[in-house]
Design a protein around this motif. Structure first.
Motif, short mmCIF file in Angstrom:
data_model
loop_
_atom_site.label_atom_id
_atom_site.label_comp_id
_atom_site.label_asym_id
_atom_site.label_seq_id
_atom_site.Cartn_x
_atom_site.Cartn_y
_atom_site.Cartn_z
N ILE A 1 -62.05 0.60 46.22
CA ILE A 1 -61.78 1.27 47.49
C ILE A 1 -61.35 2.71 47.25
CG2 ILE A 1 -59.31 0.64 47.75
CD1 ILE A 1 -59.97 0.16 50.74
N GLY A 2 -60.60 2.95 46.17
CA GLY A 2 -60.23 4.32 45.84
C GLY A 2 -61.44 5.18 45.57
N GLU A 3 -62.40 4.64 44.83
CA GLU A 3 -63.63 5.37 44.51
C GLU A 3 -64.45 5.65 45.76
OE1 GLU A 3 -67.74 4.78 41.89
OE2 GLU A 3 -66.10 3.34 41.70
N ARG A 4 -64.57 4.66 46.63
CA ARG A 4 -65.37 4.83 47.85
C ARG A 4 -64.77 5.90 48.75
NH1 ARG A 4 -69.56 1.71 48.97
NH2 ARG A 4 -69.43 2.44 51.11
N VAL A 5 -63.44 5.83 48.94
CA VAL A 5 -62.78 6.82 49.80
C VAL A 5 -62.90 8.21 49.18
CG1 VAL A 5 -60.59 7.57 50.82
CG2 VAL A 5 -61.21 5.14 50.81
N ALA A 6 -62.71 8.30 47.87
CA ALA A 6 -62.80 9.59 47.19
C ALA A 6 -64.19 10.20 47.35
CB ALA A 6 -62.45 9.43 45.71
N LYS A 7 -65.23 9.39 47.23
CA LYS A 7 -66.60 9.89 47.40
C LYS A 7 -66.85 10.35 48.83
CE LYS A 7 -69.28 7.68 43.72
NZ LYS A 7 -70.43 6.80 43.43
N THR A 8 -66.31 9.60 49.80
CA THR A 8 -66.47 9.97 51.21
C THR A 8 -65.82 11.30 51.50
OG1 THR A 8 -66.53 7.64 51.88
CG2 THR A 8 -65.97 9.25 53.57
N VAL A 9 -64.59 11.48 51.00
CA VAL A 9 -63.87 12.73 51.23
C VAL A 9 -64.51 13.88 50.45
CG1 VAL A 9 -61.65 13.90 50.91
CG2 VAL A 9 -61.71 11.55 51.76
N ARG A 10 -64.92 13.60 49.23
CA ARG A 10 -65.55 14.64 48.41
C ARG A 10 -66.81 15.18 49.08
NH1 ARG A 10 -66.95 14.36 41.91
NH2 ARG A 10 -68.06 16.37 41.81
N ALA A 11 -67.61 14.30 49.64
CA ALA A 11 -68.86 14.71 50.28
C ALA A 11 -68.62 15.70 51.41
CB ALA A 11 -69.61 13.49 50.81
N VAL A 12 -67.42 15.68 51.97
CA VAL A 12 -67.09 16.51 53.12
C VAL A 12 -66.37 17.80 52.71
CG1 VAL A 12 -65.75 16.60 55.26
CG2 VAL A 12 -67.03 14.54 54.68
N VAL A 13 -65.44 17.73 51.75
CA VAL A 13 -64.55 18.87 51.49
C VAL A 13 -64.86 19.62 50.19
CG1 VAL A 13 -62.70 17.72 52.78
CG2 VAL A 13 -62.74 17.55 50.28
N GLU A 14 -65.79 19.13 49.39
CA GLU A 14 -66.02 19.75 48.09
C GLU A 14 -66.36 21.23 48.20
OE1 GLU A 14 -68.56 19.14 43.94
OE2 GLU A 14 -68.68 17.64 45.52
N SER A 15 -67.18 21.58 49.16
CA SER A 15 -67.60 22.98 49.29
C SER A 15 -66.41 23.89 49.55
CB SER A 15 -68.63 23.14 50.42
OG SER A 15 -68.07 22.76 51.68
N MET A 16 -65.46 23.45 50.37
CA MET A 16 -64.26 24.26 50.65
C MET A 16 -63.37 24.39 49.42
SD MET A 16 -63.07 23.21 54.49
CE MET A 16 -62.96 21.45 54.14
N LEU A 17 -63.19 23.29 48.69
CA LEU A 17 -62.34 23.31 47.50
C LEU A 17 -62.93 24.21 46.42
CD1 LEU A 17 -61.38 19.53 47.27
CD2 LEU A 17 -60.00 21.39 48.19
N GLU A 18 -64.23 24.11 46.20
CA GLU A 18 -64.88 24.96 45.20
C GLU A 18 -64.71 26.43 45.55
OE1 GLU A 18 -68.93 23.67 45.01
OE2 GLU A 18 -68.58 22.44 43.23
N SER A 19 -64.88 26.76 46.83
CA SER A 19 -64.79 28.14 47.26
C SER A 19 -63.38 28.70 47.09
CB SER A 19 -65.23 28.25 48.73
OG SER A 19 -65.00 29.56 49.23
N HIS A 20 -62.38 27.92 47.49
CA HIS A 20 -61.00 28.43 47.45
C HIS A 20 -60.43 28.43 46.04
CE1 HIS A 20 -56.90 29.25 48.80
NE2 HIS A 20 -56.52 28.31 47.95
N PHE A 21 -60.59 27.34 45.31
CA PHE A 21 -59.96 27.21 44.00
C PHE A 21 -60.79 27.81 42.87
CE2 PHE A 21 -57.84 23.95 46.51
CZ PHE A 21 -56.51 24.13 46.15
N GLN A 22 -62.06 28.13 43.18
CA GLN A 22 -62.94 28.73 42.17
C GLN A 22 -62.98 27.87 40.90
OE1 GLN A 22 -64.78 31.93 42.69
NE2 GLN A 22 -64.31 31.02 44.68
N ILE A 23 -63.26 26.60 41.11
CA ILE A 23 -63.28 25.64 40.00
C ILE A 23 -64.69 25.09 39.82
CG2 ILE A 23 -60.86 24.98 40.01
CD1 ILE A 23 -61.51 22.72 41.89
N GLY A 24 -64.98 24.65 38.60
CA GLY A 24 -66.29 24.12 38.28
C GLY A 24 -66.38 22.62 38.48
N GLN A 25 -67.53 22.10 38.11
CA GLN A 25 -67.84 20.69 38.33
C GLN A 25 -66.88 19.76 37.59
OE1 GLN A 25 -70.60 20.00 40.43
NE2 GLN A 25 -69.54 18.03 40.55
N HIS A 26 -66.51 20.12 36.36
CA HIS A 26 -65.63 19.25 35.58
C HIS A 26 -64.27 19.09 36.27
CE1 HIS A 26 -63.47 17.38 32.29
NE2 HIS A 26 -62.57 18.35 32.34
#
Length: 374
Positions: free
Chosen positions: A314-339
């Motif tokens: 359930i942790g993995e499923r929720v994490a994937k659901t949230v990641r699919a939505v917010v990843e673009s914002m996090l990458e832009s603000h934190f300037q972090i890579g895929q790892h």
């Protein structure tokens, strides 16, 4: 952070894409289908429409988009058959921000049209005209009196911008260590979010009041809260857990604490009272129905969460659901890579699994059916 540029669901059809991780949104759509059907039946029963203008606002790009279109066409077709009327043309407008994956969506159209011809006949398929309309739905998108039916699912909890005073460039960071409203947030943070929602939702309603024909219908579905308290768990705790995951990366030296302090998500989960207030203040619509229902954070897929395997799943499923939505914002603000993103969501999955094994906090979703006054 320029929301119109960085807010988009993960593109394509990969493991972390929105197309593969939109079970929660599909569950929300399933709850709203009966209300969409009710609105369409009333619209079709009261009007003899030759060419029906329909808009999906915040369409995204996964399989959910075209499934709703199919449902709408089937309801209208059946209603017209029952009334002895010809089926109208369908002018379907798919709207989302410019950064949406319209390419993936448009590539899905040929098999969609093929399926329509096979299942409904060539007549129905040839009377369906689909086009994309990029832009923010917090302003005008269409000419006056163009639309008969508007729907928006899982989109209106996203704000047009980070609330004023909470932007990343603000001189003082008012919500340190958090990414949204929390129980430790000062009142100024709650007020900023509330004010931004009021301005945005009012602009949305006013724009649609001009674009819909008199008697036109609108069905909106988005996350909110039953409680009058903006810091209630049902409205914000998923963000509390994401902030916890981010702070764990701060401790490991993977991101800077100042970056967490300066990040606030452009999201708001309103109460029913706040929604009603803005609709009534604008004055162009009657509220036909307003319902709230609960949705599991994983869309109700994982049932046994009291084992280590279930907790991890359930942790993995929720994490994937949230990641699919917010990843673009996090990458832009934190300037972090895929790892680093991968590490963040592994942490988040573990935190969510532990949390949900002890308590089953659920999302609260509203479905609102509106009629434009004649």
């Amino acid at each position: 952070m320029e929301v119109m540029q960085v807010l988009h669901m993960n593109k394509g059809n990969g493991d972390t894409s929105y197309a593969k991780n939109s079970t929660v949104q599909r569950e929300i759509i399933s709850f709203g289908k009966a209300i969409i059907e009710e609105a369409l039946l009333q619209l079709s029963g009261n009007n003899d429409i030759e060419s029906m203008g329909i808009a999906d606002l915040g369409c995204s790009s996964g399989p959910n988009t075209l499934s709703v279109i199919s449902e709408i066409m089937e309801v209208v077709r059946a209603a017209c058959g029952h009334l002895g009327r010809p089926v109208p043309e369908f002018r379907l407008f798919l709207n989302d921000l410019y950064s949406n994956d319209f390419n993936y969506l448009f590539m899905s159209l040929p098999p969609f049209y093929k399926r329509l011809k096979e299942e409904k006949g060539i007549g129905v398929a040839s009377h369906c005209f689909i086009s994309g309309v990029p832009g923010s739905f917090y302003g005008r998108l269409f000419p006056t009196n163009l639309l008969h039916f508007v729907y928006s699912f899982s989109s209106l909890h996203w704000l047009s911008q980070v609330p004023v005073g909470l932007e990343s460039h603000a001189l003082e960071h008012l919500n340190k260590g958090k990414v949204y409203i929390s129980k430790s947030s000062p009142q100024s943070v709650l007020d900023a979010y509330s004010s931004q929602f009021q301005a945005d939702f009012s602009a949305f309603i006013e724009s649609r009041s001009q674009e819909l024909v008199p008697g036109g219908r609108m069905v909106l579905s988005f996350l909110g809260r039953r409680s009058i308290d903006p810091a209630a768990d049902e409205g914000c705790y998923q963000w509390e857990l994401l902030a916890e995951a981010l702070m764990s990366l701060v401790k490991e030296g993977l991101i800077e604490e100042e970056k967490v302090d300066s990040f606030n998500t452009p999201y708001y989960a309103p109460s029913a009272e706040e929604i009603k207030a803005e609709i009534e203040k604008e004055g162009s619509f009657l509220i036909d129905r307003l319902q709230a229902f609960e949705v599991d954070w994983d869309g109700g897929v994982v049932t046994d969460i009291h084992t280590e395997q279930g907790k991890a799943l359930i942790g993995e499923r929720v994490a994937k659901t949230v990641r699919a939505v917010v990843e673009s914002m996090l990458e832009s603000h934190f300037q972090i890579g895929q790892h680093t993103i991968d590490v963040l969501f592994l942490k988040f999955a573990e935190i969510v699994g532990n949390y949900l094994s002890q308590t089953r906090t659920k999302y609260i979703n509203f479905v609102i059916s509106l009629v434009k006054k004649t």
